[in-house]
Design a protein around this motif. Structure first.
Motif, PDB file in Angstrom:
ATOM      1  N   LYS A   1       8.553   0.255  -6.885  1.00 46.68           N
ATOM      2  CA  LYS A   1       7.178   0.089  -7.349  1.00 46.68           C
ATOM      3  C   LYS A   1       6.713  -1.343  -7.144  1.00 46.68           C
ATOM      4  O   LYS A   1       5.607  -1.584  -6.636  1.00 46.68           O
ATOM      5  CB  LYS A   1       7.079   0.475  -8.818  1.00 46.68           C
ATOM      6  CG  LYS A   1       5.719   0.189  -9.447  1.00 46.68           C
ATOM      7  CD  LYS A   1       5.650   0.715 -10.873  1.00 46.68           C
ATOM      8  CE  LYS A   1       4.275   0.421 -11.460  1.00 46.68           C
ATOM      9  NZ  LYS A   1       3.932   1.287 -12.576  1.00 46.68           N
ATOM     10  N   ALA A   2       7.548  -2.313  -7.504  1.00 42.55           N
ATOM     11  CA  ALA A   2       7.172  -3.720  -7.371  1.00 42.55           C
ATOM     12  C   ALA A   2       6.912  -4.085  -5.913  1.00 42.55           C
ATOM     13  O   ALA A   2       5.962  -4.820  -5.606  1.00 42.55           O
ATOM     14  CB  ALA A   2       8.268  -4.603  -7.957  1.00 42.55           C
ATOM     15  N   LYS A   3       7.743  -3.572  -5.020  1.00 45.82           N
ATOM     16  CA  LYS A   3       7.566  -3.870  -3.592  1.00 45.82           C
ATOM     17  C   LYS A   3       6.272  -3.251  -3.063  1.00 45.82           C
ATOM     18  O   LYS A   3       5.556  -3.878  -2.271  1.00 45.82           O
ATOM     19  CB  LYS A   3       8.770  -3.346  -2.802  1.00 45.82           C
ATOM     20  CG  LYS A   3       8.781  -3.761  -1.343  1.00 45.82           C
ATOM     21  CD  LYS A   3       8.928  -5.261  -1.181  1.00 45.82           C
ATOM     22  CE  LYS A   3       9.090  -5.653   0.282  1.00 45.82           C
ATOM     23  NZ  LYS A   3       9.187  -7.127   0.455  1.00 45.82           N
ATOM     24  N   CYS A   4       5.965  -2.045  -3.499  1.00 47.05           N
ATOM     25  CA  CYS A   4       4.710  -1.404  -3.089  1.00 47.05           C
ATOM     26  C   CYS A   4       3.513  -2.242  -3.522  1.00 47.05           C
ATOM     27  O   CYS A   4       2.585  -2.489  -2.728  1.00 47.05           O
ATOM     28  CB  CYS A   4       4.605  -0.011  -3.698  1.00 47.05           C
ATOM     29  SG  CYS A   4       5.775   1.207  -3.054  1.00 47.05           S
ATOM     30  N   LEU A   5       3.530  -2.695  -4.762  1.00 49.26           N
ATOM     31  CA  LEU A   5       2.408  -3.490  -5.287  1.00 49.26           C
ATOM     32  C   LEU A   5       2.301  -4.826  -4.572  1.00 49.26           C
ATOM     33  O   LEU A   5       1.202  -5.345  -4.358  1.00 49.26           O
ATOM     34  CB  LEU A   5       2.583  -3.686  -6.789  1.00 49.26           C
ATOM     35  CG  LEU A   5       2.443  -2.426  -7.646  1.00 49.26           C
ATOM     36  CD1 LEU A   5       2.881  -2.692  -9.073  1.00 49.26           C
ATOM     37  CD2 LEU A   5       1.007  -1.894  -7.611  1.00 49.26           C
ATOM     38  N   GLN A   6       3.446  -5.383  -4.178  1.00 50.20           N
ATOM     39  CA  GLN A   6       3.439  -6.650  -3.447  1.00 50.20           C
ATOM     40  C   GLN A   6       2.880  -6.489  -2.040  1.00 50.20           C
ATOM     41  O   GLN A   6       2.123  -7.337  -1.557  1.00 50.20           O
ATOM     42  CB  GLN A   6       4.863  -7.195  -3.368  1.00 50.20           C
ATOM     43  CG  GLN A   6       5.002  -8.472  -2.538  1.00 50.20           C
ATOM     44  CD  GLN A   6       6.460  -8.837  -2.295  1.00 50.20           C
ATOM     45  OE1 GLN A   6       7.367  -8.395  -3.001  1.00 50.20           O
ATOM     46  NE2 GLN A   6       6.686  -9.644  -1.280  1.00 50.20           N
ATOM     47  N   MET A   7       3.215  -5.386  -1.371  1.00 49.27           N
ATOM     48  CA  MET A   7       2.840  -5.190   0.036  1.00 49.27           C
ATOM     49  C   MET A   7       1.415  -4.703   0.216  1.00 49.27           C
ATOM     50  O   MET A   7       0.785  -4.995   1.238  1.00 49.27           O
ATOM     51  CB  MET A   7       3.799  -4.190   0.697  1.00 49.27           C
ATOM     52  CG  MET A   7       5.220  -4.687   0.866  1.00 49.27           C
ATOM     53  SD  MET A   7       6.316  -3.390   1.533  1.00 49.27           S
ATOM     54  CE  MET A   7       5.577  -3.064   3.142  1.00 49.27           C
ATOM     55  N   TYR A   8       0.879  -3.964  -0.771  1.00 46.45           N
ATOM     56  CA  TYR A   8      -0.404  -3.283  -0.583  1.00 46.45           C
ATOM     57  C   TYR A   8      -1.404  -3.759  -1.629  1.00 46.45           C
ATOM     58  O   TYR A   8      -1.404  -3.299  -2.777  1.00 46.45           O
ATOM     59  CB  TYR A   8      -0.203  -1.766  -0.622  1.00 46.45           C
ATOM     60  CG  TYR A   8       0.674  -1.307   0.514  1.00 46.45           C
ATOM     61  CD1 TYR A   8       0.149  -1.059   1.777  1.00 46.45           C
ATOM     62  CD2 TYR A   8       2.053  -1.181   0.337  1.00 46.45           C
ATOM     63  CE1 TYR A   8       0.972  -0.677   2.829  1.00 46.45           C
ATOM     64  CE2 TYR A   8       2.871  -0.802   1.383  1.00 46.45           C
ATOM     65  CZ  TYR A   8       2.325  -0.561   2.632  1.00 46.45           C
ATOM     66  OH  TYR A   8       3.136  -0.198   3.674  1.00 46.45           O
ATOM     67  N   ASN A   9      -2.242  -4.672  -1.210  1.00 47.21           N
ATOM     68  CA  ASN A   9      -3.244  -5.263  -2.083  1.00 47.21           C
ATOM     69  C   ASN A   9      -4.221  -4.195  -2.567  1.00 47.21           C
ATOM     70  O   ASN A   9      -4.776  -3.442  -1.766  1.00 47.21           O
ATOM     71  CB  ASN A   9      -3.994  -6.363  -1.330  1.00 47.21           C
ATOM     72  CG  ASN A   9      -4.988  -7.098  -2.194  1.00 47.21           C
ATOM     73  OD1 ASN A   9      -4.838  -7.165  -3.410  1.00 47.21           O
ATOM     74  ND2 ASN A   9      -6.021  -7.639  -1.572  1.00 47.21           N
ATOM     75  N   GLY A  10      -4.441  -4.123  -3.871  1.00 49.15           N
ATOM     76  CA  GLY A  10      -5.369  -3.155  -4.441  1.00 49.15           C
ATOM     77  C   GLY A  10      -4.723  -1.878  -4.900  1.00 49.15           C
ATOM     78  O   GLY A  10      -5.361  -1.073  -5.600  1.00 49.15           O
ATOM     79  N   LEU A  11      -3.461  -1.649  -4.520  1.00 50.93           N
ATOM     80  CA  LEU A  11      -2.754  -0.454  -4.981  1.00 50.93           C
ATOM     81  C   LEU A  11      -2.638  -0.502  -6.508  1.00 50.93           C
ATOM     82  O   LEU A  11      -2.225  -1.510  -7.084  1.00 50.93           O
ATOM     83  CB  LEU A  11      -1.370  -0.396  -4.342  1.00 50.93           C
ATOM     84  CG  LEU A  11      -0.474   0.781  -4.725  1.00 50.93           C
ATOM     85  CD1 LEU A  11      -1.105   2.113  -4.337  1.00 50.93           C
ATOM     86  CD2 LEU A  11       0.897   0.621  -4.054  1.00 50.93           C
ATOM     87  N   ARG A  12      -2.981   0.582  -7.152  1.00 52.21           N
ATOM     88  CA  ARG A  12      -3.072   0.587  -8.615  1.00 52.21           C
ATOM     89  C   ARG A  12      -1.693   0.717  -9.254  1.00 52.21           C
ATOM     90  O   ARG A  12      -0.897   1.614  -8.919  1.00 52.21           O
ATOM     91  CB  ARG A  12      -3.986   1.704  -9.089  1.00 52.21           C
ATOM     92  CG  ARG A  12      -5.466   1.445  -8.762  1.00 52.21           C
ATOM     93  CD  ARG A  12      -6.330   2.584  -9.278  1.00 52.21           C
ATOM     94  NE  ARG A  12      -6.209   2.708 -10.722  1.00 52.21           N
ATOM     95  CZ  ARG A  12      -7.095   2.223 -11.593  1.00 52.21           C
ATOM     96  NH1 ARG A  12      -8.166   1.568 -11.165  1.00 52.21           N
ATOM     97  NH2 ARG A  12      -6.918   2.403 -12.891  1.00 52.21           N
ATOM     98  N   ASN A  13      -1.445  -0.167 -10.201  1.00 54.12           N
ATOM     99  CA  ASN A  13      -0.185  -0.187 -10.929  1.00 54.12           C
ATOM    100  C   ASN A  13       0.042   1.106 -11.715  1.00 54.12           C
ATOM    101  O   ASN A  13       1.173   1.577 -11.865  1.00 54.12           O
ATOM    102  CB  ASN A  13      -0.173  -1.384 -11.884  1.00 54.12           C
ATOM    103  CG  ASN A  13       1.085  -1.450 -12.720  1.00 54.12           C
ATOM    104  OD1 ASN A  13       2.154  -1.754 -12.211  1.00 54.12           O
ATOM    105  ND2 ASN A  13       0.962  -1.152 -14.011  1.00 54.12           N
ATOM    106  N   ASP A  14      -1.053   1.716 -12.201  1.00 54.17           N
ATOM    107  CA  ASP A  14      -0.916   2.945 -12.998  1.00 54.17           C
ATOM    108  C   ASP A  14      -0.780   4.195 -12.136  1.00 54.17           C
ATOM    109  O   ASP A  14      -0.651   5.303 -12.665  1.00 54.17           O
ATOM    110  CB  ASP A  14      -2.088   3.092 -13.972  1.00 54.17           C
ATOM    111  CG  ASP A  14      -3.439   3.106 -13.263  1.00 54.17           C
ATOM    112  OD1 ASP A  14      -3.478   2.895 -12.030  1.00 54.17           O
ATOM    113  OD2 ASP A  14      -4.472   3.310 -13.947  1.00 54.17           O
TER     114      ASP A  14
END
Length: 387
Positions: free
Chosen positions: A118-131
């Motif tokens: 999850k952390a890597k996804c959020l780091q790589m893709y700007n605007g991807l929603r944490n929820d």
């Protein structure tokens, strides 16, 4: 116009064009027939995602060969190919489980994929929603093309290496001669050829209406939209989401798939409209979003009007906003597209009088798998398996 060809291909979309490409590669003299000035169908009305990861084992093999072919052409002639990879985002633990199982399958198939936290996804893709995101699965080899650009450039490339392209030609008859086939056009002209491959559903219907009506072809109508340019915002990779994980054939080979699918709400808008959420950034920084699926038998295509259902678009946008926060969701274009597929087979193939081959109904696999499938089919039709 009696040129005498080894092969006439009817249908200038991606499936027909790659049949022409592989015939040319084998030294054959080829004519490609397109009923419009340029292709107007599914080839130019899709996302332009080349994603073998979404296909079952058989078609993934064709898709992986397509990746190689696209890259090979791109090295010589710019047909808009970009290698930015594809990523699937899981939104719950069931989807995470399917990603992990598909990752193991692809390890066994020696097809590169990377599990993302999850952390890597959020780091790589700007605007991807944490929820929304729980994990991701990234396929680095996968490609994007610009569908409204790619086919025109591919035609230009093939013309430069020997293809005879005939636009604005409507085929009205194919007749067997003592040697070969004569292809007749509505303007009174004709071409002779050793073999004919028909890769367009409308010509199939015109030329062989009884066979068409007896086929199990159906047509899917999809709706897509494109935002206004996003400025400096960058959305790397083709984005496929939880609904794609629950829909694509590749995941049906996962051990947990059947049990997970059995729990889905069959009365939901997702099922009613066949929705799954995809994102792809175009070269002008706008983002293409979709899509939905509505089906009708091919002989009742009139039931699928070209009108856009705004309830579907609004639902897609609502779901998309729950996944990625784009700088703008203001829409500049909306459109629908249609493609044909078989109900009981993965593609429609029928041979008439040994040398007339109908090949259509590749479904949503066209942009990804046509190049690889056409190579194998040309080898089979011309007995070139040794090549």
């Amino acid at each position: 116009m009696d040129y005498g060809y080894d092969l006439v291909v009817v249908g200038g979309g991606v499936l027909g064009t790659f049949h022409a490409y592989h015939a040319l590669k084998n030294g054959l003299k080829v004519a490609l027939i397109e009923k419009d000035r340029t292709p107007q169908g599914a080839t130019v009305r899709n996302f332009g995602q080349v994603v073998p990861s979404g296909m079952n084992a058989k078609w993934q093999a064709y898709g992986r060969e397509s990746l190689r072919i696209y890259q090979e052409i791109q090295e010589t002639f710019d047909i808009s190919v970009r290698q930015e990879g594809s990523v699937y985002f899981a939104s719950d633990e069931e989807e995470v489980q399917l990603l992990e199982e598909l990752h193991k399958i692809n390890q066994h198939n020696q097809y590169a994929s990377q599990l993302l936290t999850k952390a890597k996804c959020l780091q790589m893709y700007n605007g991807l929603r944490n929820d929304y995101v729980k994990a991701g699965l990234f396929f680095p080899q996968e490609l994007m093309v610009e569908p409204r650009v790619m086919i025109h450039r591919l035609h230009s490339y093939l013309k430069a290496v020997g293809l005879d392209l005939f636009p604005h030609k409507t085929v009205v008859e194919c007749n067997r001669l003592s040697q070969g086939i004569e292809v007749y056009f509505s303007d009174g002209t004709s071409l002779s050829s050793a073999k004919v491959i028909i890769c367009n559903g409308s010509e199939f219907k015109t030329l062989y209406p009884q066979l068409f009506n007896e086929s199990d072809l159906e047509v899917a109508k999809i709706q897509m939209m494109q935002t206004k340019p996003q400025g400096k915002y960058v959305l790397p990779s083709s984005i496929l989401t939880g609904l794609s994980i629950r829909r694509y054939e590749a995941f049906s080979e996962c051990p947990s798939y059947a049990a997970i699918k059995a729990k889905e709400d069959m009365d939901s808008p997702v099922k009613k409209w066949g929705v799954h959420i995809l994102f792809k950034q175009a070269t002008d920084s706008s983002v293409i979003i979709g899509d939905s699926h509505k089906y009708a038998d091919a002989d009742r295509i009139d039931e699928l009007s070209m009108d856009l259902n705004m309830d579907i678009d609004n639902y897609i946008l609502h779901e998309a906003k729950n996944i990625i926060d784009l700088p703008t969701y203001e829409i500049q274009y909306r459109w629908s597209g249609m493609y044909s597929q078989c109900k009981t087979a993965d593609i429609y193939q029928h041979t008439i009088e040994k040398d007339i081959h109908i090949v259509t109904g590749i479904g949503g696999k066209g942009m990804t798998a046509s190049a690889g499938f056409a190579k194998a089919n040309i080898n089979n039709i011309f007995n070139l398996q040794h090549a």
